[in-house]
Design a protein around this motif. Structure first.
Motif, PDB file in Angstrom:
ATOM      1  N   THR A 148       0.847  -1.203   0.000  1.00 37.93           N
ATOM      2  CA  THR A 148       0.000   0.000   0.000  1.00 37.93           C
ATOM      3  C   THR A 148       0.881   1.252   0.000  1.00 37.93           C
ATOM      4  N   GLY A 149       2.006   1.143  -0.695  1.00 33.22           N
ATOM      5  CA  GLY A 149       2.935   2.272  -0.705  1.00 33.22           C
ATOM      6  C   GLY A 149       2.514   3.378  -1.660  1.00 33.22           C
ATOM      7  N   ASP A 150       3.434   4.299  -1.899  1.00 38.22           N
ATOM      8  CA  ASP A 150       3.158   5.466  -2.731  1.00 38.22           C
ATOM      9  C   ASP A 150       3.752   5.256  -4.134  1.00 38.22           C
ATOM     10  N   THR A 151       5.075   5.393  -4.252  1.00 36.79           N
ATOM     11  CA  THR A 151       5.742   5.185  -5.541  1.00 36.79           C
ATOM     12  C   THR A 151       6.048   3.707  -5.722  1.00 36.79           C
ATOM     13  N   LEU A 152       5.663   3.152  -6.867  1.00 36.18           N
ATOM     14  CA  LEU A 152       5.974   1.759  -7.161  1.00 36.18           C
ATOM     15  C   LEU A 152       7.357   1.723  -7.812  1.00 36.18           C
ATOM     16  N   VAL A 153       8.284   1.072  -7.144  1.00 32.32           N
ATOM     17  CA  VAL A 153       9.668   0.999  -7.620  1.00 32.32           C
ATOM     18  C   VAL A 153       9.843  -0.256  -8.464  1.00 32.32           C
ATOM     19  N   PHE A 154      10.395  -0.082  -9.653  1.00 27.72           N
ATOM     20  CA  PHE A 154      10.694  -1.190 -10.555  1.00 27.72           C
ATOM     21  C   PHE A 154      12.213  -1.373 -10.539  1.00 27.72           C
ATOM     22  N   PRO A 155      12.726  -2.314  -9.740  1.00 25.21           N
ATOM     23  CA  PRO A 155      14.170  -2.375  -9.478  1.00 25.21           C
ATOM     24  C   PRO A 155      15.007  -3.057 -10.558  1.00 25.21           C
ATOM     25  N   VAL A 156      14.378  -3.838 -11.423  1.00 26.62           N
ATOM     26  CA  VAL A 156      15.140  -4.590 -12.419  1.00 26.62           C
ATOM     27  C   VAL A 156      15.089  -3.848 -13.759  1.00 26.62           C
ATOM     28  N   VAL A 157      16.235  -3.388 -14.209  1.00 21.12           N
ATOM     29  CA  VAL A 157      16.308  -2.701 -15.505  1.00 21.12           C
ATOM     30  C   VAL A 157      16.468  -3.753 -16.601  1.00 21.12           C
ATOM     31  N   ILE A 158      15.447  -3.901 -17.403  1.00 22.03           N
ATOM     32  CA  ILE A 158      15.455  -4.883 -18.485  1.00 22.03           C
ATOM     33  C   ILE A 158      16.180  -4.321 -19.706  1.00 22.03           C
ATOM     34  N   TYR A 159      15.992  -3.057 -19.959  1.00 20.92           N
ATOM     35  CA  TYR A 159      16.665  -2.395 -21.073  1.00 20.92           C
ATOM     36  C   TYR A 159      16.882  -0.937 -20.696  1.00 20.92           C
ATOM     37  N   SER A 160      18.039  -0.407 -21.117  1.00 21.70           N
ATOM     38  CA  SER A 160      18.317   1.002 -20.847  1.00 21.70           C
ATOM     39  C   SER A 160      19.330   1.528 -21.843  1.00 21.70           C
ATOM     40  N   VAL A 161      19.064   2.714 -22.388  1.00 27.03           N
ATOM     41  CA  VAL A 161      20.016   3.425 -23.224  1.00 27.03           C
ATOM     42  C   VAL A 161      19.939   4.893 -22.828  1.00 27.03           C
ATOM     43  N   GLY A 162      21.082   5.551 -22.797  1.00 21.81           N
ATOM     44  CA  GLY A 162      21.082   6.923 -22.301  1.00 21.81           C
ATOM     45  C   GLY A 162      20.989   6.926 -20.795  1.00 21.81           C
ATOM     46  N   THR A 163      20.362   7.969 -20.258  1.00 22.72           N
ATOM     47  CA  THR A 163      20.248   8.109 -18.808  1.00 22.72           C
ATOM     48  C   THR A 163      18.827   8.517 -18.447  1.00 22.72           C
ATOM     49  N   GLY A 164      18.562   8.548 -17.169  1.00 26.02           N
ATOM     50  CA  GLY A 164      17.263   9.063 -16.721  1.00 26.02           C
ATOM     51  C   GLY A 164      16.601   8.217 -15.656  1.00 26.02           C
ATOM     52  N   TYR A 165      16.495   6.903 -15.893  1.00 22.76           N
ATOM     53  CA  TYR A 165      15.749   6.072 -14.945  1.00 22.76           C
ATOM     54  C   TYR A 165      16.630   5.617 -13.798  1.00 22.76           C
ATOM     55  N   ASN A 166      16.092   5.742 -12.581  1.00 26.30           N
ATOM     56  CA  ASN A 166      16.800   5.313 -11.375  1.00 26.30           C
ATOM     57  C   ASN A 166      16.076   4.108 -10.784  1.00 26.30           C
ATOM     58  N   PRO A 167      16.656   2.898 -10.868  1.00 14.74           N
ATOM     59  CA  PRO A 167      15.976   1.704 -10.370  1.00 14.74           C
ATOM     60  C   PRO A 167      15.874   1.652  -8.853  1.00 14.74           C
ATOM     61  N   SER A 168      16.597   2.523  -8.160  1.00 11.03           N
ATOM     62  CA  SER A 168      16.510   2.551  -6.698  1.00 11.03           C
ATOM     63  C   SER A 168      15.285   3.320  -6.218  1.00 11.03           C
ATOM     64  N   THR A 169      14.859   4.304  -7.011  1.00 10.46           N
ATOM     65  CA  THR A 169      13.719   5.135  -6.615  1.00 10.46           C
ATOM     66  C   THR A 169      12.491   4.901  -7.489  1.00 10.46           C
ATOM     67  N   GLY A 170      12.694   4.313  -8.682  1.00 13.00           N
ATOM     68  CA  GLY A 170      11.588   4.134  -9.613  1.00 13.00           C
ATOM     69  C   GLY A 170      11.236   5.406 -10.373  1.00 13.00           C
ATOM     70  N   ILE A 171      12.063   6.428 -10.270  1.00 12.10           N
ATOM     71  CA  ILE A 171      11.759   7.728 -10.872  1.00 12.10           C
ATOM     72  C   ILE A 171      12.628   7.965 -12.103  1.00 12.10           C
ATOM     73  N   PHE A 172      12.001   8.444 -13.159  1.00 10.12           N
ATOM     74  CA  PHE A 172      12.719   8.862 -14.359  1.00 10.12           C
ATOM     75  C   PHE A 172      12.868  10.374 -14.325  1.00 10.12           C
ATOM     76  N   THR A 173      14.112  10.843 -14.452  1.00 12.74           N
ATOM     77  CA  THR A 173      14.399  12.280 -14.494  1.00 12.74           C
ATOM     78  C   THR A 173      14.881  12.624 -15.895  1.00 12.74           C
ATOM     79  N   ALA A 174      14.183  13.516 -16.570  1.00  9.60           N
ATOM     80  CA  ALA A 174      14.495  13.841 -17.967  1.00  9.60           C
ATOM     81  C   ALA A 174      15.892  14.449 -18.087  1.00  9.60           C
ATOM     82  N   PRO A 175      16.805  13.805 -18.824  1.00  7.56           N
ATOM     83  CA  PRO A 175      18.147  14.365 -19.013  1.00  7.56           C
ATOM     84  C   PRO A 175      18.175  15.458 -20.072  1.00  7.56           C
ATOM     85  N   ALA A 176      17.094  15.553 -20.878  1.00  6.70           N
ATOM     86  CA  ALA A 176      17.024  16.569 -21.930  1.00  6.70           C
ATOM     87  C   ALA A 176      15.556  16.873 -22.201  1.00  6.70           C
TER      88      ALA A 176
END
Length: 216
Positions: A100-128
């Motif tokens: 019953t939490g707030d932010t749902l964290v997705f800890p396993v990165v299946i695919y990633s290119v570039g930057t932005g997603y943080n698997p520790s927090t579940g938050i994507f921060t726009a790099p551009a």
């Protein structure tokens, strides 16, 4: 009288000799003038050839500089284009039926290119800055309902609903999905947030996932 005649003869001979010497000197001067004039003409022609060649070289250098500038611009554009690619898919490897939490964290990165997603927090921060696409898929826990929002800077944009209403005697799970297109500025943040409900189902196949990519 004979002496005077002899002196006159000697003087005439001396005059002829001086005249010959003067004539030779004049010829030498004339020849030197011709040689000097020819030398100056040759040097002038060489200088003109060097000037023309210098102009050609300068034009060639300018063309090479232009080509080099264009190549550098192309390389920079390629680098910028590659660095402009940002995409990710992340999943959850286990279920949590009582969550019953707030932010749902997705800890396993299946695919990633570039930057932005943080698997520790579940938050994507726009790099551009740019237009981004985000997608969420969530499966409900047994006999539970889950409402999961895609949130931008704390503001809910769309909602995925996995709704269960079949009675407590049936073990059933439902899957809710949704997709949203958002224009982000550098530093804007996007994540999946529980609106209401309890728990979710997932496993090693990553049934519940969160994805995003920069469209342009």
């Amino acid at each position: 009288m004979n002496q005077l005649t002899h002196n006159l003869v000697d003087n005439e001979a001396s005059d002829r000799n001086l005249t010959q010497q003067l004539s030779k000197a004049q010829d030498d001067i004339k020849q030197n003038n011709i040689s000097t004039t020819q030398l100056l003409r040759n040097q002038s022609m060489e200088l003109e050839m060097l000037r023309r060649q210098s102009g050609k070289d300068r034009s060639t250098i300018q063309q090479l500089n232009g080509s080099l500038t264009q190549e550098i611009r192309g390389i920079k554009e390629q680098i910028a284009s590659k660095s402009n690619h940002h995409a990710f898919t992340a999943g959850i490897p286990v279920h949590n039926y009582g969550w019953t939490g707030d932010t749902l964290v997705f800890p396993v990165v299946i695919y990633s290119v570039g930057t932005g997603y943080n698997p520790s927090t579940g938050i994507f921060t726009a790099p551009a800055a740019g237009t981004y696409v985000f997608y969420v898929s969530v499966q409900s826990a047994w006999h539970n309902i889950i409402y999961l929002d895609i949130v931008m800077n704390g503001s809910s944009k769309v909602r995925a609903m996995a709704w269960y209403d079949s009675g407590s005697s049936i073990a059933i799970r439902q899957t809710g999905t949704n997709l949203v297109i958002l224009h982000l500025q550098t530093g804007d943040r996007v994540w999946a947030k529980r609106s209401s409900g309890t728990g979710y189902h997932s496993d090693g196949a990553h049934i519940t996932t969160f994805s995003g990519f920069k469209l342009y």
